[in-house]
Design a protein around this motif. Structure first.
Motif, PDB file in Angstrom:
ATOM      1  N   CYS A  75       0.819  -1.220   0.000  1.00  0.00           N
ATOM      2  CA  CYS A  75       0.000   0.000   0.000  1.00  0.00           C
ATOM      3  C   CYS A  75       0.845   1.258   0.000  1.00  0.00           C
ATOM      4  N   LEU A  76       1.988   1.183   0.659  1.00  0.00           N
ATOM      5  CA  LEU A  76       2.870   2.337   0.774  1.00  0.00           C
ATOM      6  C   LEU A  76       3.923   2.385  -0.337  1.00  0.00           C
ATOM      7  N   GLY A  77       3.840   1.438  -1.264  1.00  0.00           N
ATOM      8  CA  GLY A  77       4.793   1.400  -2.372  1.00  0.00           C
ATOM      9  C   GLY A  77       6.195   1.031  -1.945  1.00  0.00           C
ATOM     10  N   LYS A  78       6.321   0.262  -0.875  1.00  0.00           N
ATOM     11  CA  LYS A  78       7.637  -0.097  -0.327  1.00  0.00           C
ATOM     12  C   LYS A  78       7.847  -1.602  -0.313  1.00  0.00           C
ATOM     13  N   CYS A  79       7.237  -2.298  -1.254  1.00  0.00           N
ATOM     14  CA  CYS A  79       7.327  -3.747  -1.288  1.00  0.00           C
ATOM     15  C   CYS A  79       8.231  -4.166  -2.439  1.00  0.00           C
ATOM     16  N   ILE A  80       9.195  -5.002  -2.141  1.00  0.00           N
ATOM     17  CA  ILE A  80      10.051  -5.556  -3.182  1.00  0.00           C
ATOM     18  C   ILE A  80       9.297  -6.738  -3.791  1.00  0.00           C
ATOM     19  N   GLU A  81       9.141  -6.742  -5.115  1.00  0.00           N
ATOM     20  CA  GLU A  81       8.396  -7.819  -5.769  1.00  0.00           C
ATOM     21  C   GLU A  81       9.331  -8.676  -6.595  1.00  0.00           C
ATOM     22  N   ARG A  82       9.165  -9.988  -6.461  1.00  0.00           N
ATOM     23  CA  ARG A  82       9.989 -10.940  -7.200  1.00  0.00           C
ATOM     24  C   ARG A  82       9.122 -12.074  -7.725  1.00  0.00           C
ATOM     25  N   SER A  83       9.444 -12.512  -8.939  1.00  0.00           N
ATOM     26  CA  SER A  83       8.781 -13.682  -9.511  1.00  0.00           C
ATOM     27  C   SER A  83       9.595 -14.918  -9.143  1.00  0.00           C
ATOM     28  N   LEU A  84       8.898 -16.018  -8.955  1.00  0.00           N
ATOM     29  CA  LEU A  84       9.564 -17.265  -8.588  1.00  0.00           C
ATOM     30  C   LEU A  84       9.340 -18.336  -9.643  1.00  0.00           C
ATOM     31  N   THR A  85      10.382 -19.074  -9.949  1.00  0.00           N
ATOM     32  CA  THR A  85      10.218 -20.293 -10.729  1.00  0.00           C
ATOM     33  C   THR A  85       9.931 -21.409  -9.725  1.00  0.00           C
ATOM     34  N   LEU A  86       9.592 -22.570 -10.206  1.00  0.00           N
ATOM     35  CA  LEU A  86       9.344 -23.696  -9.299  1.00  0.00           C
ATOM     36  C   LEU A  86      10.596 -24.048  -8.498  1.00  0.00           C
ATOM     37  N   ASP A  87      11.764 -23.983  -9.134  1.00  0.00           N
ATOM     38  CA  ASP A  87      13.012 -24.270  -8.425  1.00  0.00           C
ATOM     39  C   ASP A  87      13.299 -23.221  -7.357  1.00  0.00           C
ATOM     40  N   ASP A  88      13.034 -21.958  -7.680  1.00  0.00           N
ATOM     41  CA  ASP A  88      13.217 -20.886  -6.700  1.00  0.00           C
ATOM     42  C   ASP A  88      12.318 -21.114  -5.484  1.00  0.00           C
ATOM     43  N   LEU A  89      11.068 -21.483  -5.758  1.00  0.00           N
ATOM     44  CA  LEU A  89      10.107 -21.711  -4.681  1.00  0.00           C
ATOM     45  C   LEU A  89      10.557 -22.863  -3.795  1.00  0.00           C
ATOM     46  N   ALA A  90      11.015 -23.953  -4.394  1.00  0.00           N
ATOM     47  CA  ALA A  90      11.492 -25.101  -3.619  1.00  0.00           C
ATOM     48  C   ALA A  90      12.691 -24.708  -2.753  1.00  0.00           C
ATOM     49  N   SER A  91      13.610 -23.943  -3.309  1.00  0.00           N
ATOM     50  CA  SER A  91      14.781 -23.497  -2.545  1.00  0.00           C
ATOM     51  C   SER A  91      14.384 -22.575  -1.402  1.00  0.00           C
ATOM     52  N   LEU A  92      13.452 -21.680  -1.672  1.00  0.00           N
ATOM     53  CA  LEU A  92      12.997 -20.742  -0.655  1.00  0.00           C
ATOM     54  C   LEU A  92      12.329 -21.472   0.502  1.00  0.00           C
ATOM     55  N   ILE A  93      11.469 -22.404   0.187  1.00  0.00           N
ATOM     56  CA  ILE A  93      10.778 -23.158   1.232  1.00  0.00           C
ATOM     57  C   ILE A  93      11.764 -24.016   2.012  1.00  0.00           C
ATOM     58  N   THR A  94      12.689 -24.648   1.326  1.00  0.00           N
ATOM     59  CA  THR A  94      13.692 -25.471   1.986  1.00  0.00           C
ATOM     60  C   THR A  94      14.535 -24.649   2.940  1.00  0.00           C
ATOM     61  N   SER A  95      14.972 -23.477   2.510  1.00  0.00           N
ATOM     62  CA  SER A  95      15.801 -22.630   3.369  1.00  0.00           C
ATOM     63  C   SER A  95      15.007 -22.075   4.544  1.00  0.00           C
ATOM     64  N   GLN A  96      13.725 -21.838   4.345  1.00  0.00           N
ATOM     65  CA  GLN A  96      12.876 -21.279   5.409  1.00  0.00           C
ATOM     66  C   GLN A  96      12.682 -22.280   6.553  1.00  0.00           C
ATOM     67  N   TYR A  97      12.579 -23.549   6.225  1.00  0.00           N
ATOM     68  CA  TYR A  97      12.215 -24.546   7.232  1.00  0.00           C
ATOM     69  C   TYR A  97      13.314 -25.545   7.546  1.00  0.00           C
ATOM     70  N   SER A  98      14.534 -25.251   7.147  1.00  0.00           N
ATOM     71  CA  SER A  98      15.625 -26.194   7.478  1.00  0.00           C
ATOM     72  C   SER A  98      16.428 -25.714   8.656  1.00  0.00           C
TER      73      SER A  98
END
Length: 148
Positions: free
Chosen positions: A125-148
């Motif tokens: 809402c405040l225009g201060k959000c960093i936006e990124r697109s994810l591929t399936l591999d990016d998503l898997a890596s992100l989830i793995t790093s978040q919960y390992s």
């Protein structure tokens, strides 16, 4: 609160406040006044600090789903945030992987949300959000790093 479920009316009022920021360019002072109805000052200031530091990242998957990662106040910490969840599939309307959410929102029912969830609502809402697109591999890596 009642058993960790936000009353639908309260969720609607909060969402209307957030939508007003996006739609009407509500003044910052007006936004703060409205947020104080829902949250204590220290929670608002902590969330705004995260937003000001560009600590809110919005990820979009190839199929259009979104999730947020909010970098914590302490170095190296980051939390998976879902600012809105489908109400028919869960007993909570938001989720954050931080310990404060587990305690203050889920266990003690003392707050509507943690600073990370509030920051995830406010940053776009405040225009201060960093936006990124994810591929399936990016998503898997992100989830793995978040919960390992």
């Amino acid at each position: 609160m009642n058993g960790n479920i936000l009353p639908p009316e309260l969720i609607q009022v909060f969402q209307a406040v957030i939508n007003a920021v996006e739609r009407d360019s509500t003044s910052f002072e007006d936004l703060l006044t409205k947020l104080k109805f829902f949250f204590p000052d220290n929670l608002i200031l902590s969330a705004l600090d995260l937003v000001d530091r560009d600590n809110v990242i919005k990820y979009t998957t190839p199929w259009g789903a979104t999730r947020f990662q909010v970098l914590g106040s302490t170095s190296g910490s980051s939390y998976c945030v879902f600012p809105t969840l489908p109400s028919n599939t869960t007993t909570v309307s938001t989720y954050c992987s931080c310990p404060a959410f587990a305690y203050s929102v889920l266990k003690s029912d003392s707050q509507l949300m943690c600073k990370h969830v509030l920051a995830a609502h406010l940053a776009p809402c405040l225009g201060k959000c960093i936006e990124r697109s994810l591929t399936l591999d990016d998503l898997a890596s992100l989830i793995t790093s978040q919960y390992s």
